[in-house]
Structures are given as structure tokens and as C-alpha cells.
Design an enzyme around this catalytic site. Structure first.
Site, mmCIF file in Angstrom:
data_model
loop_
_atom_site.group_PDB
_atom_site.id
_atom_site.type_symbol
_atom_site.label_atom_id
_atom_site.label_comp_id
_atom_site.label_asym_id
_atom_site.label_seq_id
_atom_site.Cartn_x
_atom_site.Cartn_y
_atom_site.Cartn_z
ATOM 1 N NE ARG A 45 -1.857 -9.463 -20.542
ATOM 2 C CZ ARG A 45 -2.695 -9.866 -21.499
ATOM 3 N NH1 ARG A 45 -2.876 -11.166 -21.707
ATOM 4 N NH2 ARG A 45 -3.343 -9.000 -22.250
ATOM 5 N N GLY A 99 -3.820 -0.636 -21.160
ATOM 6 C CA GLY A 99 -5.020 -1.422 -20.931
ATOM 7 C C GLY A 99 -4.881 -2.807 -21.514
ATOM 8 C CB SER A 100 -5.199 -5.942 -20.785
ATOM 9 O OG SER A 100 -5.931 -5.949 -19.566
ATOM 10 N N GLY A 101 -7.385 -6.702 -22.666
ATOM 11 C CA GLY A 101 -8.687 -7.289 -22.920
ATOM 12 C C GLY A 101 -9.516 -6.566 -23.965
ATOM 13 C CB SER A 102 -10.369 -5.922 -26.825
ATOM 14 O OG SER A 102 -9.526 -6.774 -27.549
ATOM 15 N N GLY A 127 -11.865 -0.548 -24.539
ATOM 16 C CA GLY A 127 -11.706 0.765 -25.138
ATOM 17 C C GLY A 127 -11.189 0.754 -26.553
#
Length: 431
Positions: free
Chosen positions: A283, A158-161, A163
């Protein structure tokens, strides 16, 4: 003569427009391939060419690119998304298929699996938090007991914090475990949850292009237990020895993970052990970092990435030495946004580089504890950190909003609120 085109796999609601503008400045035609082009409002607003295709299907992407190649001269292929980092691995596979410059897909896939990433960093002796992989509530509880509370609980991908949560006691641990086990992204295969030591100390992130550390940013977060950015400062106020320490560990991460082509962002906490690696992202970061680097150093990370993609020589030389900072506008409650104003006055302050509001009045605000909570940002730059901070605070103080909690609405109003469109994502305050 066929026009030169650069293919973008998916898009980004934060930096997507900046990418297409950089592509256009280089005289290229941006063409986006997306499973849902409507996700990226800049595509329609700028009348950009976009093709609907299943971006999880490599064969479908190869077929679509082959059709486009009949009409265009391919300058390169790249891509990004604020939802699924695995898109970048797909980009690498497309680049290999069409013999174009690109990242190594195997390295990207290893990096995007956070448990695998942790294993590889540990084997290379890179300082990381203690960690365990869990598949159910019992394993989560046992892992937390072995590491010791508080712990960080997050999905293994996942990404963007999304969870990611600090669990300070057994009740918070049980609550977030239940939430993660119920999340759709954990159900694609067997559930995989990372339980990690809470590495405490100042937060830094290194922006890297190829094998060169371009700069290091400092940041802090809004209210725990979530990790929503409140403010970022570029460059970070570090001594020469501290900068070198973080840069050295960053390069060890690249070697351990087989990275070193294109952009990488590495997150750290400076603990009693020195810099401890929290995460390696293969990225560019999706937030304000590229803008801050350009304002502080005169280095356009997005433009230089595009140059690399199309096989041209990049230029990462610093052209100036300023301090840039971003403050994110984060609501403190859920409800209906009645109004938000002051952005025009804030933008008129000398030294303010950008003010953006992501939401319109009457939008429902439902905080999720990640990057989607932010409703706007302010960016400022000047010759010194103190001056930049003063400009930023003056601008933020001019911005105000009002949110009516859902509980304060009538039953009819609550029903109507549920049918309103969801808030537009993205980026982060009012602390």
C-alpha cells in the site's frame, strides 16, 4: 446518465482526505463504506457520502456495492485504513467480484502476515533480519537467546509500528512479551509474535507504483525503544550505486511476494550487508511520503493510484528535482496538553509547505510507542537538502507546547483527565 462513483472501503486519518480530493478532481463521486464512519472526521467535515457496513464481512460489502450499482456507474473500488492492512485484500476480492482493476488479494494476504512474508523473502534470497515465530513467553525467550539480544519484538500482523519494540535486555523482553500477549489483536486466534534480529543502520523506504520505484526516502526515529518517526527526507541522500541497490532489492521483493499492481512501500536498514528488508507494505505509506514525493518530484502518488484504480494510464515522470522533508512533533511525556502554539508563525516561513497540529488544548496525551504518539508535523521543501533542513528547523523552533504530567494533577484532576476524550491520532516532534 448515472454519476460515476469510486468506492472506498474504510478510510485513513492521515491520507483519507487527500484521496477523496483526488477522486473529486477526476470528476468522480467518492463513497466510503465503513464499519464506523465517525472514525474519519473528514467525511462529516466535507459532507461526503458514507455508509455503515461490516467491512470484515465480504458478503455484506458485495451486497452494499450491488445496491449502489443500481444508482451509480462504478469507476472503481479501492480502500485503506490506518488500523488493519487486511482491508486491502478485501478490496482485491471486491474488485475481482465486480470485474474491476485491483490488487491480487492472495498476494496482499501473504504480505500482511509478517511471518509468511519473511518466509517468502527468505526463500527468494532477499536479505532480511534473522527471525523466529513465537506463541508464548518461553518461545520468545528461547528465540531471543538464539538470535542474540537486542531483538525486535512485534505482532505478526499490524501496521503503523503498533506493538513494535526494541528489547535490549531480558527485562525489556519479558515486559513487552507480557504486553503483546495481553493485546486484543493477538487474541483473535493463537498468539503470534515475531522475534527479529535488530538490523542496525540508516533507515530508508522505497515508494513503488506497479513495478517502478518512484523514489526512496530517508528517515530517522525518536527515542528508543520505540520506532516513532522524527524526520523524513525525500529523496534520500544516496549515491547512484546505493539507489540502484535498494531499487534492485525492492523489485526482488515484489517478485517474491507476487506484488506489482498498485502501490507498495518497502522499508530497509542499510547494514554491513547492504540494504536489509525490514518490511514490505502492499500500500501507500500512511505518513508524509505522498506529500514529500509531490513536493520533491511533482509526482502525485495518490492521484496516480486513483488513475490505476479506474483503469486510466498513470504518469510517474518527474517534473522537478527538489528536496522535501517532514519533522514530526512528538511529546516527551504523558499528561494533559495545556497549550500548543506557534504553528501560524511557522506556516508563514517561506519554503514551509504544511503545518498541522492534530490535538487541541486540554487533550490527554498517552504515548503508545507508535504513530499515534505524534501531535503534529511540519513539511518544508526547497532546491537543496541543506536549505530544506534549515527552513524546517526554523519552523519547528517556533512551535512550543506545555504538558502537565498526570502525576502532577490533583486526585480530582486525574479523575477528570481519565474522562476526557482520547487524543486524535496521527502523525509525529519536538524530538
Amino acid at each position: 446518465m448515472a454519476r460515476r462513483a469510486l468506492i472506498l472501503v474504510e478510510g485513513h486519518r492521515g491520507n483519507g482526505l487527500r484521496y477523496v480530493q483526488a477522486i473529486q478532481r477526476l470528476g468522480l463521486q467518492p463513497i466510503t463504506l465503513s464499519a464506523n464512519p465517525a472514525r474519519y472526521d473528514y467525511l462529516a467535515a466535507e459532507r461526503l457520502e458514507a455508509i455503515r457496513v461490516d467491512t470484515d464481512n465480504l458478503d455484506a460489502l458485495i451486497h452494499e456495492c450491488s445496491l449502489l450499482r443500481a444508482s451509480y456507474d462504478f469507476a472503481g473500488i479501492t480502500g485503506f485504513t490506518d488500523v488493519d492492512e487486511s482491508v486491502y485484500a478485501t478490496v482485491g476480492k471486491l474488485c475481482q467480484h465486480f470485474d474491476l482493476p485491483g490488487p491480487d488479494p492472495a498476494s496482499i494476504e501473504r504480505c500482511c502476515d509478517k511471518f509468511n512474508q519473511r518466509q517468502l523473502l527468505a526463500e527468494a534470497g532477499v536479505p532480511i533480519p534473522a527471525y523466529r515465530l513465537a506463541a508464548n513467553a518461553r518461545e520468545v525467550e528461547r528465540s531471543a537467546a538464539e538470535i542474540g539480544l537486542p531483538v525486535i519484538l512485534k505482532p505478526a500482523a499490524g501496521s503503523g509500528s503498533s506493538g513494535v519494540r526494541l528489547c535490549r535486555n531480558i527485562d525489556e523482553l519479558a515486559e513487552h512479551t507480557t504486553y503483546l500477549l495481553g493485546e486484543k489483536h493477538l487474541c483473535r486466534s493463537s498468539p503470534r509474535i515475531l522475534v527479529e534480529e535488530f538490523a542496525q543502520g540508516p533507515f530508508y523506504s522505497a515508494d513503488i507504483m506497479g513495478n517502478e520505484v518512484v523514489g526512496i526516502e530517508a528517515a530517522d526515529f525518536d527515542r528508543p525503544p520505540h520506532f516513532v518517526f522524527r524526520e523524513c527526507i525525500f529523496p534520500a541522500p544516496l549515491t547512484d550505486d546505493e539507489y540502484k541497490h535498494i531499487a534492485d532489492v525492492s523489485l526482488r521483493c515484489l517478485q517474491a511476494l507476487g506484488l506489482g499492481w498498485g502501490p507498495t512501500n518497502i522499508e530497509f536498514r542499510w547494514t554491513k550487508r547492504g540494504p536489509v528488508v525490514i518490511e514490505v507494505n502492499p500500500r501507500l505509506p500512511g505518513g508524509a511520503n505522498p506529500k514529500l514525493a509531490r513536493l520533491a518530484y511533482g509526482v502525485d502518488l495518490i492521484n496516480e493510484h486513483i488513475k490505476l484504480v479506474i483503469g486510466e494510464e498513470w504518469d510517474l515522470r518527474r517534473r522537478q528535482s527538489h528536496v522535501a522533508a517532514a519533522r514530526f512533533l512528538n511529546p516527551d511525556r504523558d499528561g494533559i496538553l495545556n497549550w500548543i502554539d506557534g504553528d501560524t508563525r511557522a506556516a508563514a516561513i517561506p519554503g514551509v509547505a504544511e503545518v498541522k497540529i492534530y490535538v487541541e488544548p486540554k487533550t490527554p496525551i498517552v504515548r503508545k510507542g507508535d504513530h499515534r504518539d505524534t501531535i503534529g508535523h511540519v513539511i518544508a521543501a526547497s532546491d537543496s537538502q541543506a536549505q530544506t533542513e534549515a527552513i524546517l528547523q526554523r519552523a519547528v523552533d517556533l512551535i512550543a507546547w506545555s504538558i502537565t504530567p498526570f502525576s502532577a494533577l490533583s486526585e480530582q484532576g486525574q479523575s477528570a483527565a481519565r474522562n476526557l476524550p482520547a487524543p486524535v491520532e496521527v502523525a509525529q516532534d519536538k524530538g
